[in-house]
Design an enzyme around this catalytic site. Structure first.
Site, PDB file in Angstrom:
ATOM      1  N   LYS A 191       0.882  -1.182   0.000  1.00 11.92           N
ATOM      2  CA  LYS A 191       0.000   0.000   0.000  1.00 11.92           C
ATOM      3  C   LYS A 191       0.911   1.222   0.000  1.00 11.92           C
ATOM      4  O   LYS A 191       1.452   1.611   1.033  1.00 11.92           O
ATOM      5  CB  LYS A 191      -0.891  -0.026   1.254  1.00 11.92           C
ATOM      6  CG  LYS A 191      -2.265   0.604   1.094  1.00 11.92           C
ATOM      7  CD  LYS A 191      -2.253   2.067   0.703  1.00 11.92           C
ATOM      8  CE  LYS A 191      -2.017   2.966   1.876  1.00 11.92           C
ATOM      9  NZ  LYS A 191      -1.786   4.375   1.482  1.00 11.92           N
ATOM     10  N   GLU A 266       9.206   1.532  11.093  1.00  8.78           N
ATOM     11  CA  GLU A 266      10.278   2.518  10.935  1.00  8.78           C
ATOM     12  C   GLU A 266       9.608   3.885  10.934  1.00  8.78           C
ATOM     13  O   GLU A 266       8.919   4.238   9.969  1.00  8.78           O
ATOM     14  CB  GLU A 266      11.049   2.278   9.645  1.00  8.78           C
ATOM     15  CG  GLU A 266      11.883   1.008   9.746  1.00  8.78           C
ATOM     16  CD  GLU A 266      12.687   0.690   8.505  1.00  8.78           C
ATOM     17  OE1 GLU A 266      13.213  -0.419   8.432  1.00  8.78           O
ATOM     18  OE2 GLU A 266      12.765   1.552   7.611  1.00  8.78           O
ATOM     19  N   CYS A 300      13.950  10.418   7.132  1.00 11.36           N
ATOM     20  CA  CYS A 300      13.791  10.009   8.532  1.00 11.36           C
ATOM     21  C   CYS A 300      15.082  10.148   9.310  1.00 11.36           C
ATOM     22  O   CYS A 300      15.073  10.457  10.493  1.00 11.36           O
ATOM     23  CB  CYS A 300      13.281   8.579   8.592  1.00 11.36           C
ATOM     24  SG  CYS A 300      14.352   7.435   7.720  1.00 11.36           S
ATOM     25  N   GLU A 399       9.258  16.560  15.012  1.00  9.91           N
ATOM     26  CA  GLU A 399       9.809  16.273  13.685  1.00  9.91           C
ATOM     27  C   GLU A 399       9.161  17.216  12.672  1.00  9.91           C
ATOM     28  O   GLU A 399       7.966  17.110  12.408  1.00  9.91           O
ATOM     29  CB  GLU A 399       9.520  14.813  13.303  1.00  9.91           C
ATOM     30  CG  GLU A 399      10.186  14.416  12.004  1.00  9.91           C
ATOM     31  CD  GLU A 399       9.799  13.018  11.537  1.00  9.91           C
ATOM     32  OE1 GLU A 399       8.600  12.683  11.551  1.00  9.91           O
ATOM     33  OE2 GLU A 399      10.699  12.271  11.122  1.00  9.91           O
TER      34      GLU A 399
HETATM   35  P1  NAD Z   1       2.194   8.338   7.403  1.00 11.21           P
HETATM   36  O1  NAD Z   1       2.349   7.534   8.648  1.00 11.21           O
HETATM   37  O2  NAD Z   1       1.191   9.420   7.387  1.00 11.21           O
HETATM   38  O3  NAD Z   1       1.849   7.399   6.179  1.00 11.21           O
HETATM   39  C1  NAD Z   1       2.649   6.250   5.884  1.00 11.21           C
HETATM   40  C2  NAD Z   1       1.764   5.212   5.237  1.00 11.21           C
HETATM   41  O4  NAD Z   1       0.831   4.742   6.204  1.00 11.21           O
HETATM   42  C3  NAD Z   1       0.936   5.717   4.060  1.00 11.21           C
HETATM   43  O5  NAD Z   1       0.936   4.757   3.039  1.00 11.21           O
HETATM   44  C4  NAD Z   1      -0.439   5.872   4.664  1.00 11.21           C
HETATM   45  O6  NAD Z   1      -1.481   5.763   3.733  1.00 11.21           O
HETATM   46  C5  NAD Z   1      -0.462   4.724   5.636  1.00 11.21           C
HETATM   47  N1  NAD Z   1      -1.449   4.848   6.718  1.00 11.21           N
HETATM   48  C6  NAD Z   1      -1.906   5.967   7.313  1.00 11.21           C
HETATM   49  N2  NAD Z   1      -2.826   5.670   8.258  1.00 11.21           N
HETATM   50  C7  NAD Z   1      -2.945   4.315   8.273  1.00 11.21           C
HETATM   51  C8  NAD Z   1      -3.725   3.405   9.031  1.00 11.21           C
HETATM   52  N3  NAD Z   1      -4.576   3.812   9.973  1.00 11.21           N
HETATM   53  N4  NAD Z   1      -3.593   2.084   8.784  1.00 11.21           N
HETATM   54  C9  NAD Z   1      -2.717   1.637   7.850  1.00 11.21           C
HETATM   55  N5  NAD Z   1      -1.977   2.464   7.091  1.00 11.21           N
HETATM   56  C10 NAD Z   1      -2.071   3.788   7.298  1.00 11.21           C
HETATM   57  O7  NAD Z   1       3.659   8.881   7.083  1.00 11.21           O
HETATM   58  P2  NAD Z   1       4.067   9.870   5.902  1.00 11.21           P
HETATM   59  O8  NAD Z   1       3.588  11.214   6.273  1.00 11.21           O
HETATM   60  O9  NAD Z   1       3.689   9.254   4.600  1.00 11.21           O
HETATM   61  O10 NAD Z   1       5.657   9.790   5.987  1.00 11.21           O
HETATM   62  C11 NAD Z   1       6.432  10.598   6.793  1.00 11.21           C
HETATM   63  C12 NAD Z   1       6.831   9.891   8.070  1.00 11.21           C
HETATM   64  O11 NAD Z   1       7.548   8.682   7.763  1.00 11.21           O
HETATM   65  C13 NAD Z   1       7.795  10.708   8.911  1.00 11.21           C
HETATM   66  O12 NAD Z   1       7.433  10.629  10.270  1.00 11.21           O
HETATM   67  C14 NAD Z   1       9.134  10.023   8.681  1.00 11.21           C
HETATM   68  O13 NAD Z   1      10.089  10.218   9.687  1.00 11.21           O
HETATM   69  C15 NAD Z   1       8.728   8.610   8.553  1.00 11.21           C
HETATM   70  N6  NAD Z   1       9.780   7.837   7.893  1.00 11.21           N
HETATM   71  C16 NAD Z   1      10.527   6.956   8.637  1.00 11.21           C
HETATM   72  C17 NAD Z   1      11.560   6.236   8.049  1.00 11.21           C
HETATM   73  C18 NAD Z   1      12.400   5.291   8.860  1.00 11.21           C
HETATM   74  O14 NAD Z   1      13.088   4.473   8.271  1.00 11.21           O
HETATM   75  N7  NAD Z   1      12.393   5.352  10.169  1.00 11.21           N
HETATM   76  C19 NAD Z   1      11.834   6.417   6.693  1.00 11.21           C
HETATM   77  C20 NAD Z   1      11.059   7.323   5.959  1.00 11.21           C
HETATM   78  C21 NAD Z   1      10.035   8.026   6.575  1.00 11.21           C
END
Ligand code: NAD
Length: 505
Positions: A191, A266, A300, A399
């Site tokens: 997804k 992550e 991240c 963040e």
């Molecule tokens: P997000 O959590 O909003 O979305 C990530 C994914 O989760 C999307 O595909 C979204 O549709 C899905 N999602 C959202 N709600 C959900 C639910 N209730 N159930 C299942 N899936 C759901 O994150 P974002 O805004 O897309 O990305 C940014 C974040 O990702 C930042 O906090 C960043 O630090 C983190 N990030 C972490 C790493 C790491 O390796 N630690 C790497 C890249 C990004």
């Protein structure tokens, strides 16, 4: 024609089909628009114009993808590792063949500068090759000896898995998560983030053309609250790997509770780069600038907090200010661009909101702190440096996920450790000192899953990648990935010499 113009012309050609057709899902080896009729608009942060419409995945679409992953699982699990290796290496070759398309489409979809996205396909292919080579040995375990028994362990793939990815570097992160799952013998339902769906569709096309069997790789587009949620609840899905925000991780834990999902998260970070007086000044400066302003700060592992020792503070901040002022913000396809537009207007407004928060909290805006409206209708911000900050300020705790650096000064090693650990996060940290003993003391005490000494983020595929505290659960990389995507079975074989307990004789 300039390289910039050439990039724009080529990107337009690659994007044309997405603009003129609704993008759907990839389920059981077929591209489909699924069961629902609702779509959403995908826009480019370059100027917020449309890149076409995308189908909003429904629960029924996710169910179809999960069933297809379940049906395909036994054959994929039982395929010899050497065969999977061949297929996954073939997949990597196909990525390389489409490297230019991947870079251009990704750069327009998520706003990352083309200078960085050129590496995306190469790194994605490397992820596949690395795990392809490990596929034949994935099921290997240990031999554990006792006096009258010998135990051996073997690993088997856990089953169909859900992989949920974010928008910041979608192509690279998708390959990073999916490659080990497939190498382990799991089938996948992916997804992708709703803000950046395009490179996931390129991956699905590559899966089809590389001969990955039907149902082994499925992609469902749509929103987290519907498609993501159903994926984490589906009983056929045995484990969920998320890269995203902490709040999403909490949702997924709740959603997956009834079916006892194994989870790997992550999540976010507020990573410190700690520069001591004795650091190699020029190398530290280069790394500090790179690790927050590259990839638009939407990374991240970005070092969003600079902890600078007081002896070199003034000189370092002055040099830093000059570099930040000099960063080139612009269109993501311009090869000279260093900082591109932020992924979406909502995220852009979130980043911009910290400019006022910083002022209200009493930090000094040394550079930036403004929108770059002069660059047109895209989501452009000036790279920003806040100084005279302290650890209690929101810009030091939250963040921001943009090209925004918060500088805090410290005097002693103990103070540096205290400030470094004074956040809810614990993903990565960077330590700059020429004193090896100090580097090792710091590495022991800074709370983070990953630390780099005298280096920017350098990825080594066999090394563990992941965070502590609110930055995540679990580790990726090398065998750590297989620990997540596989179950370990212990087989205990008696030598025929031990006394079997006797009852009722
Ligand atoms: P997000 O959590 O909003 O979305 C990530 C994914 O989760 C999307 O595909 C979204 O549709 C899905 N999602 C959202 N709600 C959900 C639910 N209730 N159930 C299942 N899936 C759901 O994150 P974002 O805004 O897309 O990305 C940014 C974040 O990702 C930042 O906090 C960043 O630090 C983190 N990030 C972490 C790493 C790491 O390796 N630690 C790497 C890249 C990004």
């Amino acid at each position: 024609m300039s390289e910039f113009q050439n990039n724009v012309t080529k990107a337009d050609a690659y994007l044309d089909r997405f603009k003129s057709n609704v993008t759907g899902h990839f389920i059981n080896g077929e591209f489909t628009s699924g069961s629902g009729s609702e779509t959403f608009e995908n826009v480019t942060p370059i100027d917020n114009s449309s890149l076409g419409r995308v189908v909003k995945g429904t629960s029924a679409d996710v169910d179809a993808a999960c069933e297809s992953a379940q049906n395909a699982f036994p054959e994929w699990r039982d395929m010899p590792g050497a065969e999977r290796k061949k297929l996954l290496n073939h997949f990597a070759d196909k990525i390389v063949e489409r490297a230019e398309e991947i870079a251009l489409v990704e750069s327009v979809d998520c706003g990352q500068a083309i200078r960085f996205m050129k590496q995306a396909a190469v790194r994605g292919a490397a992820n596949f090759r690395y795990f392809a080579d490990k596929a034949p040995e994935a099921q290997n375990g240990l031999a554990l000896h006792q006096e009258e028994h010998t135990n051996y362990t073997l690993r088997s793939p856990i089953g169909p898995v859900g992989i949920i990815t974010p928008w910041n570097t979608p192509f690279m992160l998708s390959t990073w998560k999916i490659a080990p799952a497939l190498a382990a013998g799991c089938t996948v339902v992916h997804k992708p983030a709703e803000l950046t769906p395009l490179s996931a569709m390129l991956l699905a096309e590559i899966a089809q053309s590389a001969g990955i069997p039907d149902g082994v790789w499925n992609t469902v587009n749509g929103f987290g609250e519907v498609a993501g949620k159903r994926l984490t609840e589906h009983p056929a899905i045995k484990a969920v790997a998320l890269v995203g925000e902490g709040a999403t991780g909490s949702h997924i834990m709740r959603q997956g509770a009834d079916t006892l999902k194994r989870v790997h998260f992550e999540l976010g970070g507020k990573n410190p780069v700690i520069v001591f007086d004795d650091a190699d000044f020029d190398r530290a400066l280069d790394a500090v600038v790179f690790m927050i302003y590259s990839l638009n700060g939407q990374r991240c592992t970005s070092s969003s907090r600079l902890l600078i020792q007081s002896g070199i503070r003034d000189k370092f901040i002055a040099a830093l200010e000059a570099r930040v002022k000099n960063l080139k913000v612009g269109h993501s396809l311009d090869p000279s661009t260093e900082v591109g537009p932020l992924v979406h207007t909502n995220h852009f407004e979130k980043v911009v909101s910290y400019f006022d928060i910083a002022r209200e909290d009493g930090a000094h805006t040394a550079v930036g702190g403004v929108r770059r409206e002069d660059l047109g209708p895209g989501n452009y911000v000036a790279p920003t440096l806040f100084t005279q900050a302290n650890s209690s300020m929101r810009i030091a705790q939250e963040e921001i996920f943009g090209p925004v650096l918060t500088a805090i000064s410290f005097d002693t090693e103990a103070e540096a450790i205290q400030i470094a650990n004074d956040t809810d996060y614990g993903l990565s940290g960077y330590i700059w000192t020429e004193n090896t003993g100090r580097a090792m003391r710091m590495a022991r005490h800074v709370e983070a899953g990953m630390l780099w000494v005298n280096s920017e983020n350098n990825r080594n595929l066999p090394s563990p990648f992941g965070g502590v505290k609110m930055s995540g659960i679990g580790r990726d990389g090398g065998d750590y990935s297989f620990d997540f995507y596989m179950e370990t079975k212990n087989v205990c074989v008696a030598h025929g010499t031990h006394r079997v307990p006797v009852l009722g004789r």
